[in-house]
Design an enzyme around this catalytic site. Structure first.
Site, PDB file in Angstrom:
ATOM      1  N   GLU A   1     -18.095  11.591  -3.901  1.00  0.00           N
ATOM      2  CA  GLU A   1     -16.680  11.379  -4.223  1.00  0.00           C
ATOM      3  C   GLU A   1     -16.130  10.084  -3.629  1.00  0.00           C
ATOM      4  OE1 GLU A   1     -15.256  16.043  -4.275  1.00  0.00           O
ATOM      5  OE2 GLU A   1     -15.225  14.967  -2.365  1.00  0.00           O
ATOM      6  N   PRO A   2     -16.621   8.951  -4.065  1.00  0.00           N
ATOM      7  CA  PRO A   2     -16.093   7.705  -3.519  1.00  0.00           C
ATOM      8  C   PRO A   2     -14.688   7.412  -4.042  1.00  0.00           C
ATOM      9  CG  PRO A   2     -17.703   7.256  -5.253  1.00  0.00           C
ATOM     10  CD  PRO A   2     -17.659   8.753  -5.093  1.00  0.00           C
ATOM     11  N   GLY A   3     -13.796   7.042  -3.156  1.00  0.00           N
ATOM     12  CA  GLY A   3     -12.445   6.668  -3.573  1.00  0.00           C
ATOM     13  C   GLY A   3     -12.202   5.206  -3.252  1.00  0.00           C
TER      14      GLY A   3
ATOM     15  N   ARG B   1      -0.233   1.278   5.373  1.00  0.00           N
ATOM     16  CA  ARG B   1      -1.457   1.476   6.154  1.00  0.00           C
ATOM     17  C   ARG B   1      -1.441   0.780   7.508  1.00  0.00           C
ATOM     18  NH1 ARG B   1      -6.117   0.304   4.824  1.00  0.00           N
ATOM     19  NH2 ARG B   1      -7.121   2.197   5.591  1.00  0.00           N
TER      20      ARG B   1
ATOM     21  N   CYS C   1      14.011  -1.809   7.237  1.00  0.00           N
ATOM     22  CA  CYS C   1      14.802  -1.816   8.450  1.00  0.00           C
ATOM     23  C   CYS C   1      14.045  -1.076   9.538  1.00  0.00           C
ATOM     24  CB  CYS C   1      16.096  -1.101   8.110  1.00  0.00           C
ATOM     25  SG  CYS C   1      17.380  -1.567   9.197  1.00  0.00           S
TER      26      CYS C   1
ATOM     27  N   TYR D   1      -5.294   3.524  -1.545  1.00  0.00           N
ATOM     28  CA  TYR D   1      -4.364   4.036  -0.537  1.00  0.00           C
ATOM     29  C   TYR D   1      -3.181   3.102  -0.297  1.00  0.00           C
ATOM     30  CZ  TYR D   1      -8.316   7.150   0.104  1.00  0.00           C
ATOM     31  OH  TYR D   1      -9.341   8.048  -0.117  1.00  0.00           O
TER      32      TYR D   1
HETATM   33  N1  LLP Z   1     -13.447  13.487  -0.938  1.00  0.00           N
HETATM   34  C1  LLP Z   1     -12.602  14.119  -0.122  1.00  0.00           C
HETATM   35  C2  LLP Z   1     -12.665  15.573  -0.012  1.00  0.00           C
HETATM   36  C3  LLP Z   1     -11.644  13.404   0.616  1.00  0.00           C
HETATM   37  O1  LLP Z   1     -10.824  14.044   1.423  1.00  0.00           O
HETATM   38  C4  LLP Z   1     -11.591  12.003   0.481  1.00  0.00           C
HETATM   39  C5  LLP Z   1     -10.601  11.216   1.225  1.00  0.00           C
HETATM   40  C6  LLP Z   1     -12.478  11.374  -0.404  1.00  0.00           C
HETATM   41  C7  LLP Z   1     -13.400  12.152  -1.079  1.00  0.00           C
HETATM   42  C8  LLP Z   1     -12.502   9.889  -0.632  1.00  0.00           C
HETATM   43  O2  LLP Z   1     -12.785   9.179   0.516  1.00  0.00           O
HETATM   44  P1  LLP Z   1     -12.979   7.591   0.435  1.00  0.00           P
HETATM   45  O3  LLP Z   1     -14.244   7.337  -0.334  1.00  0.00           O
HETATM   46  O4  LLP Z   1     -11.797   7.037  -0.255  1.00  0.00           O
HETATM   47  O5  LLP Z   1     -13.059   7.178   1.847  1.00  0.00           O
HETATM   48  N2  LLP Z   1      -5.233   7.421   3.568  1.00  0.00           N
HETATM   49  C9  LLP Z   1      -6.403   7.052   4.346  1.00  0.00           C
HETATM   50  C10 LLP Z   1      -7.671   7.629   3.773  1.00  0.00           C
HETATM   51  C11 LLP Z   1      -7.630   9.123   3.674  1.00  0.00           C
HETATM   52  C12 LLP Z   1      -8.873   9.677   3.024  1.00  0.00           C
HETATM   53  C13 LLP Z   1      -8.683  11.117   2.702  1.00  0.00           C
HETATM   54  N3  LLP Z   1      -9.758  11.727   2.018  1.00  0.00           N
HETATM   55  C14 LLP Z   1      -6.468   5.531   4.408  1.00  0.00           C
HETATM   56  O6  LLP Z   1      -5.581   4.887   3.872  1.00  0.00           O
HETATM   57  O7  LLP Z   1      -7.376   4.991   5.012  1.00  0.00           O
END
Ligand code: LLP
Length: 432
Positions: A291-293, A331, A362, A391
């Site tokens: 699950e890459p985001g 962030r 502000c 994000y």
């Molecule tokens: N799968 C699950 C279950 C997750 O909780 C997450 C991210 C991902 C996949 C994707 O992770 P990634 O590949 O994007 O690292 N708001 C924070 C990041 C929070 C990530 C939460 N879960 C930031 O801005 O760094």
């Protein structure tokens, strides 16, 4: 040297992104502006899918974590690549459904799903629901019975891995609000209960050990622990877990000094662990999900701002203020995250200063970053902050009643609006 391969500079010194002159984008669409490069998104998705093919015989799916960046156009692009989606709320799920996403390839997440969310996920027929806790299992069992459906579920497991990252994004360890603990036997008890359920089918287990992780070792360790659990379930309950979801968390380059491992190396090494452990324990190799985001969305995006005030405080610092800030990029104030930036209309000049880029809210902490190397920036210049595709828009707010910026997609130099800039009427649309 540019941070990513889709970045360049024109002969007049304008910064280009995905083949588009960013100063022209700023002039055409206004600032602040989120810009996403469609080709970069597609390339990242393909790299993950190709490496899944190469190292694991394609016996898996790449589910883009849409919490990183979600809008209907992004869902269409991901869907057209044949990848799946991780949706973490009814809002993300609704966005995907409305965009015509193949729902069978959606995994539905959330550590505290409401009945409304569970009902909607079952009704639209998502591929699987990743169940976080027993209350959810019990509620889902009832909802599925009422709807006469038998959804496929996975269990979110805390594998007890500390991925040495920021405390706020570390989720695999025992003190976490996410999932079932392995060490205490909680996860095993939950599996027993699920196996006995008649309206849900337990098909997989899931873990996610954190975000912006550069090391591959914690991912290998997580895979080892999870395969061990699949084997324990088989031995003790004679029940086969067919799917293994290893989550996301792959680190990306925000600064020149960042050196994340390539996804291919991740896939190669983790596949080896999965295959090796399955052989050692005499179990069938599971179907794998990742699950890459961030790694798909972040490098594909930048934010453009216009400089307003410049304040030089002798012997202290120089503030360069822009027309956005923490509402479009929270962030820095949340995590102290660092970014690279440049003056888009002076991209061929040296980054001769170190400045604090400040937002317009502000609030003193409303900064994009401190000590950021930048070309000499003056009022009217355009600043590009890089690798903001993940994000940022997804975490944006209307703090100070600022309007959310538009999102524009570029592709081979051409641009189109994917999300309109909010208007002042949008700001008051729900006010009575
Ligand atoms: N799968 C699950 C279950 C997750 O909780 C997450 C991210 C991902 C996949 C994707 O992770 P990634 O590949 O994007 O690292 N708001 C924070 C990041 C929070 C990530 C939460 N879960 C930031 O801005 O760094």
């Amino acid at each position: 040297m540019m941070l990513y391969e889709n970045m360049g500079v024109t002969a007049e010194g304008h910064f280009t992104f995905g083949g588009a002159d960013t100063t022209e984008l700023a002039a055409e669409y206004g600032t602040p502006l989120y810009v996403m490069d469609e080709n970069m998104v597609r390339k990242a998705v393909r790299r993950f899918m190709d490496s899944m093919e190469k190292y694991y015989g394609g016996r898996g799916e790449v589910h883009y974590a849409s919490k990183a960046f979600s809008c209907m156009e992004m869902c269409r692009i991901i869907n057209s690549e044949g990848a799946g989606l991780d949706a973490v709320s009814i809002g993300e799920l609704y966005t995907a459904v409305k965009a015509g996403f193949d729902v069978k390839k959606i995994g539905f997440h959330g550590n505290n799903k409401t009945d409304e969310e569970l009902r909607y996920a079952v009704e639209v027929g998502v591929g699987h629901i990743i169940v976080d806790n027993i209350s959810e299992l019990e509620r889902l069992e009832k909802i599925a019975a009422e709807l006469g459906k038998k959804p496929s579920i996975m269990f979110r497991i805390k594998p007890g891995i500390d991925a040495h990252t920021h405390d706020f994004v570390k989720t695999g360890q025992i003190d976490s609000k996410f999932g079932f603990a392995l060490e205490t036997g909680e996860a095993f008890e939950a599996v027993k209960q699920a196996v006995a359920c008649s309206n849900v089918e337990l098909t997989g287990i899931h873990c996610h050990i954190g975000s912006q992780i550069f090391d591959i070792a914690p991912f290998e360790e997580a895979a080892r622990v999870m395969i061990g659990f699949i084997s324990e379930i088989k031995n003790k309950l004679d029940y086969e877990i067919k799917g293994l979801n290893l989550g996301g968390g792959f680190g990306i380059k925000y600064l020149d000094s960042d050196d994340p491992s390539p996804f291919e190396t991740y896939m190669e090494r983790v596949s080896k662990v999965v295959a090796g452990e399955c052989e050692r324990l005499g179990i069938a190799q599971p179907f794998i999900y990742i699950e890459p985001g961030r790694s798909i969305a972040a490098p594909a995006g930048i934010t453009l701002y216009t400089v307003g005030a410049r304040k030089e405080i002798p012997n202290i610092r120089t503030y360069v203020s822009v027309d956005g800030g923490m509402p479009d990029n929270p962030r820095y104030i949340l995590y102290g995250s660092e970014y690279s930036a440049l003056v888009a209309n002076k991209a061929n000049e040296e980054r001769s200063e170190k400045v604090t880029i400040a937002g317009k809210c502000c609030e003193s902490g409303d900064l994009i970053g401190e000590n950021m190397p930048l070309q000499h920036a003056e009022s009217g210049d355009i600043i590009a902050v890089l690798a903001t595709g993940a994000y940022n828009y997804s975490m944006s707010s209307n703090y100070n009643r600022l309007q959310k910026p538009a999102v524009v997609f570029v592709k081979d130099g051409a641009s189109r609006v994917a999300v309109k800039r909010e208007t002042l009427d949008d700001i008051i649309r729900n006010d009575i």
